[in-house]
Design an enzyme around this catalytic site. Structure first.
Site, PDB file in Angstrom:
ATOM      1  N   ASP A  17       0.873  -1.155   0.000  1.00 25.58           N
ATOM      2  CA  ASP A  17       0.000   0.000   0.000  1.00 25.58           C
ATOM      3  C   ASP A  17       0.924   1.223   0.000  1.00 25.58           C
ATOM      4  O   ASP A  17       2.147   1.098   0.134  1.00 25.58           O
ATOM      5  CB  ASP A  17      -0.873  -0.040   1.267  1.00 25.58           C
ATOM      6  CG  ASP A  17      -1.686   1.218   1.448  1.00 25.58           C
ATOM      7  OD1 ASP A  17      -2.389   1.608   0.505  1.00 25.58           O
ATOM      8  OD2 ASP A  17      -1.603   1.829   2.533  1.00 25.58           O
ATOM      9  N   ASP A  19      -0.337   5.188   0.941  1.00 22.87           N
ATOM     10  CA  ASP A  19      -0.696   6.270   1.864  1.00 22.87           C
ATOM     11  C   ASP A  19      -0.664   5.805   3.315  1.00 22.87           C
ATOM     12  O   ASP A  19      -1.330   4.832   3.676  1.00 22.87           O
ATOM     13  CB  ASP A  19      -2.091   6.804   1.528  1.00 22.87           C
ATOM     14  CG  ASP A  19      -2.126   7.478   0.171  1.00 22.87           C
ATOM     15  OD1 ASP A  19      -1.371   8.442  -0.024  1.00 22.87           O
ATOM     16  OD2 ASP A  19      -2.905   7.032  -0.692  1.00 22.87           O
TER      17      ASP A  19
END
Length: 273
Positions: A17, A19
């Site tokens: 991932d 953010d």
């Protein structure tokens, strides 16, 4: 409670991932949101709501936010004001602790048998925001080859199938398998390690049949105090009553929580650096 599994194969692919996991953009999202809330005399965004929004595609997160915020402006106007502030803040994102070393180490990592460890990116960020957040961090993100970056507006992900659905991580694995060197054996889901900060993201990784590292924001961890094992099993109910047979079990050994990505335990996952 399932017995904790210990006979895993070595990790051959690490799927990330972005953010709040690789860069500090989650905090900047909060700053953007709170600036607009203050503009309309609304209280700051609480972590109880932000926790539900994290990791999800923009449309899903937006629905949760607007139901809570009750702003006196349209969603369209909100997006205009949000984009204006994001253009100011996102170009100053920074890597989170341990990220630079981890990504550098993985470039040299091998399994005990000498197989290369591959990496891919799987982020709910759309392309325009991805560029805002990462253009100044080109050397950091260079480890993710362009064809191994799956973004939130990727046309290959069906509408409504963003995190916590497993599709984005299965697609990230597909991009790796489609570009392996000749003679390299195809990588299976259980040979993948997903790195996530959000609860829907952990569930997406678990539903994909992959192992997961959860690195939550300290405030998010407060929201899930006492439920950490449910999160690691993917059993917080974020994805609804769909494909439940793919979820994990409490203490099944497939996932763990780390405070940061510093001093990552490569050996535990069958990686030699």
């Amino acid at each position: 409670m399932a017995p904790s599994r210990t006979d895993f194969p070595p990790i051959r692919a690490c799927l990330f991932d972005m953010d709040g996991l690789l860069i500090d953009s989650e905090d900047k999202y909060t700053l953007c949101t709170n600036a607009i809330l203050a503009r309309y005399n609304r209280p700051p965004l609480p972590w109880s709501i932000k926790a539900q929004m994290q990791g999800r595609p923009g449309s899903s997160a937006g629905a949760i936010f607007h139901q809570w915020a009750q702003l006196p402006i349209s969603r369209e106007q909100y997006l205009v004001e949000q984009a204006e502030i994001q253009r100011e803040l996102f170009p100053s994102t920074k890597p989170l602790p341990g990220v630079e070393k981890l990504l550098a180490d993985l470039q040299a990592a091998r399994t005990p048998a000498g197989a290369k460890v591959h990496v891919a990116l799987a982020t709910s960020s759309h392309e325009a925001n991805f560029k805002l957040k990462t253009t100044h961090l080109e050397s950091l993100f260079a480890v993710f080859e362009p064809h191994r970056r799956v973004l939130g507006d990727d046309a290959r992900i069906a509408h409504g199938r963003g995190k916590p659905a497993p599709d984005i991580y299965l697609l990230a694995l597909q991009t790796i398998n489609a570009s392996l060197a000749e003679g390299e054996k195809e990588i299976t889901p259980e040979e993948c390690l997903v790195f996530e900060d959000s609860v829907p993201g952990v569930e997406a990784g678990r539903r994909a049949g992959m192992r997961v590292i959860w690195v939550p924001h300290p405030e998010l961890l407060v929201e899930y105090t006492g439920r950490e094992k449910e999160v690691l099993a993917g059993r917080t109910g974020e994805g609804g009553q769909v494909d439940l047979h793919q979820l994990g079990e409490i203490d099944d050994g497939w996932a763990e929580r780390l405070p940061t990505l510093e001093r990552f335990p490569y050996e535990k996952y069958g990686m030699v650096v």
